[in-house]
Design a protein around this motif. Structure first.
Motif, PDB file in Angstrom:
ATOM      1  N   ARG A 121       0.835  -1.199   0.000  1.00 17.24           N
ATOM      2  CA  ARG A 121       0.000   0.000   0.000  1.00 17.24           C
ATOM      3  C   ARG A 121       0.869   1.248   0.000  1.00 17.24           C
ATOM      4  N   GLU A 122       1.956   1.204   0.739  1.00 17.67           N
ATOM      5  CA  GLU A 122       2.866   2.347   0.761  1.00 17.67           C
ATOM      6  C   GLU A 122       3.579   2.502  -0.582  1.00 17.67           C
ATOM      7  N   VAL A 123       3.836   1.383  -1.254  1.00 19.25           N
ATOM      8  CA  VAL A 123       4.400   1.464  -2.599  1.00 19.25           C
ATOM      9  C   VAL A 123       3.446   2.225  -3.512  1.00 19.25           C
ATOM     10  N   ALA A 124       2.163   1.862  -3.474  1.00 25.96           N
ATOM     11  CA  ALA A 124       1.169   2.548  -4.302  1.00 25.96           C
ATOM     12  C   ALA A 124       1.071   4.023  -3.929  1.00 25.96           C
ATOM     13  N   ALA A 125       1.066   4.304  -2.638  1.00 24.23           N
ATOM     14  CA  ALA A 125       0.983   5.695  -2.188  1.00 24.23           C
ATOM     15  C   ALA A 125       2.179   6.508  -2.685  1.00 24.23           C
ATOM     16  N   THR A 126       3.355   5.903  -2.657  1.00 20.19           N
ATOM     17  CA  THR A 126       4.556   6.598  -3.105  1.00 20.19           C
ATOM     18  C   THR A 126       4.494   6.886  -4.603  1.00 20.19           C
ATOM     19  N   ILE A 127       3.990   5.927  -5.371  1.00 21.60           N
ATOM     20  CA  ILE A 127       3.834   6.162  -6.815  1.00 21.60           C
ATOM     21  C   ILE A 127       2.920   7.366  -7.048  1.00 21.60           C
ATOM     22  N   VAL A 128       1.808   7.396  -6.338  1.00 20.42           N
ATOM     23  CA  VAL A 128       0.860   8.523  -6.494  1.00 20.42           C
ATOM     24  C   VAL A 128       1.535   9.835  -6.124  1.00 20.42           C
ATOM     25  N   ARG A 129       2.255   9.860  -5.021  1.00 23.53           N
ATOM     26  CA  ARG A 129       2.919  11.104  -4.577  1.00 23.53           C
ATOM     27  C   ARG A 129       3.982  11.548  -5.577  1.00 23.53           C
ATOM     28  N   GLU A 130       4.806  10.601  -6.021  1.00 22.36           N
ATOM     29  CA  GLU A 130       5.867  10.962  -6.969  1.00 22.36           C
ATOM     30  C   GLU A 130       5.274  11.496  -8.264  1.00 22.36           C
ATOM     31  N   GLY A 131       4.230  10.839  -8.749  1.00 23.12           N
ATOM     32  CA  GLY A 131       3.615  11.288  -9.985  1.00 23.12           C
ATOM     33  C   GLY A 131       3.014  12.667  -9.878  1.00 23.12           C
ATOM     34  N   SER A 132       2.421  12.967  -8.708  1.00 20.58           N
ATOM     35  CA  SER A 132       1.829  14.286  -8.516  1.00 20.58           C
ATOM     36  C   SER A 132       2.885  15.363  -8.352  1.00 20.58           C
ATOM     37  N   ALA A 133       3.989  15.005  -7.698  1.00 21.31           N
ATOM     38  CA  ALA A 133       5.036  15.992  -7.441  1.00 21.31           C
ATOM     39  C   ALA A 133       5.784  16.382  -8.704  1.00 21.31           C
TER      40      ALA A 133
END
Length: 376
Positions: free
Chosen positions: A362-374
């Motif tokens: 779940r944290e992997v998915a969250a990190t992907i979302v954050r990186e993509g948004s940033a």
């Protein structure tokens, strides 16, 4: 099919555009989030020219306008991602910019209602129903179908190293697959994907398309899913091999390298230089190796038959394109983007680092979302 009409002929590599596909996830749980209302609105064109539906309601696609410089590519990618994020936010979901979802599976998806997608399920059955991967496609302008085919034949040995630079799908259905681009393996199940055979001429390419249509494998040329293909509706050669890049910088780098290759190889074709004779079996082996190891291991050079360190393979590609990139005023930017990629690794490498640190997909998915948004 016609000779890549509409539009007046353009010099090879003078224009380019990028299409990206994204998973849609819940912003709290990061699970896939079927969004039928969003898909219907996209299907109706409510979000404009840049945001489109995809085969499932847990996906969304974007398309940039026609670009001529890498600055335009970056600006267009930022705009398309921003518009897709806004559309997703209206449905209460967020974009996950990677080719596979780390822990969700195809059973959580719903096919988008619409004639094109329903016809895909009718034709390809379970392959279409289990289509839980996303990709990144780069269109590069070419003057005619003859040029497109000439470049297609010459670019085949370069495709594996390009793939190795874009891996973003190490996890699938809750497990580490052992691949940087598991999407490549999933996509390879289809009967009309992968590195194409040598075509030889525009007429021979047309004959292949006609044969595949007669066989019922495709309905028309728009369903030809090779790693590189002449577009059926645009004056472009379309590269379809890349994973979705989480970071926009990596998309810009991939587009820059693809366009430079088109310019270089079109010039070689114009000079009537011979097409490299490389066995398709070896190209498939090189593609598999790139999908498995990415830049972190050794890649297989299908021309020399040798294993090469991933960084060495990238350096070799840059050396081959250096004069063209310098002439276009792009060499410094491309080299800086390569240094950044090699320094921080692909999205797949970073996803695995997150999992090693947290043990939580779940944290992997969250990190992907954050990186993509940033970064997009």
């Amino acid at each position: 099919m016609d000779d890549l009409a509409p539009g007046p002929p353009v010099p090879a590599g003078s224009t380019l555009g990028v299409e990206e596909e994204f998973h849609l996830v819940d912003p709290e749980t990061f699970r896939l989030a079927p969004s039928p209302g969003l898909a219907a609105a996209a299907l109706a064109g409510e979000f404009g020219a840049r945001v489109h539906p995809e085969i499932t309601t847990t996906q969304l696609e974007t398309a940039t306008g026609v670009c001529r410089t890498l600055t335009e590519v970056r600006d267009e990618l930022a705009a398309t991602r921003a518009e897709a994020r806004a559309a997703a936010a209206g449905a209460g979901v967020v974009l996950l910019p990677a080719s596979t979802h780390p822990f969700a599976g195809w059973r959580e998806q719903v096919i988008t209602p619409g004639p094109r997608y329903e016809a895909m399920v009718e034709r390809w059955a379970g392959l279409a129903q289990r289509q839980d991967i996303c990709g990144c496609h780069v269109h590069v302008g070419v003057p005619d179908l003859d040029t497109a085919v000439a470049v297609l034949d010459r670019v085949r040995p370069y495709l594996p190293v390009l793939l190795a630079m874009t891996g973003s799908s190490p996890f699938h259905d809750g497990a580490d697959t052992g691949y940087e681009s598991y999407r490549t393996l999933q996509w390879g199940r289809w009967p009309h994907t992968g590195i194409p055979e040598l075509q030889g001429s525009a007429d021979r390419f047309r004959a292949v398309v006609t044969g595949l249509v007669a066989a019922g494998v495709i309905g028309d040329a728009s369903h030809l899913y090779w790693d590189v293909r002449p577009s059926s509706h645009l004056p472009t050669l379309e590269f379809r091999l890349a994973d979705v890049c989480t970071d926009v910088d990596d998309v810009v780098l991939h587009a820059a390298l693809v366009r430079s290759l088109v310019r270089v190889l079109a010039a070689r074709a114009e000079r009537d230089e011979p097409v490299p004779e490389v066995r398709t079996e070896l190209l498939r082996a090189a593609r598999w190796r790139a999908a498995r190891d990415g830049l972190g291991g050794q890649l297989f050079d299908p021309v020399t038959g040798a294993l090469v360190d991933g960084r060495t393979a990238v350096a070799g590609l840059l050396a081959e394109l250096a004069d063209d990139l310098a002439d276009a005023g792009e060499e410094d930017d491309v080299r800086a983007l390569v240094r950044q990629l090699l320094g921080r690794g692909t999205s797949a490498t970073r996803q695995r680092a997150t999992f090693r640190r947290t043990g939580d997909l779940r944290e992997v998915a969250a990190t992907i979302v954050r990186e993509g948004s940033a970064h997009g």
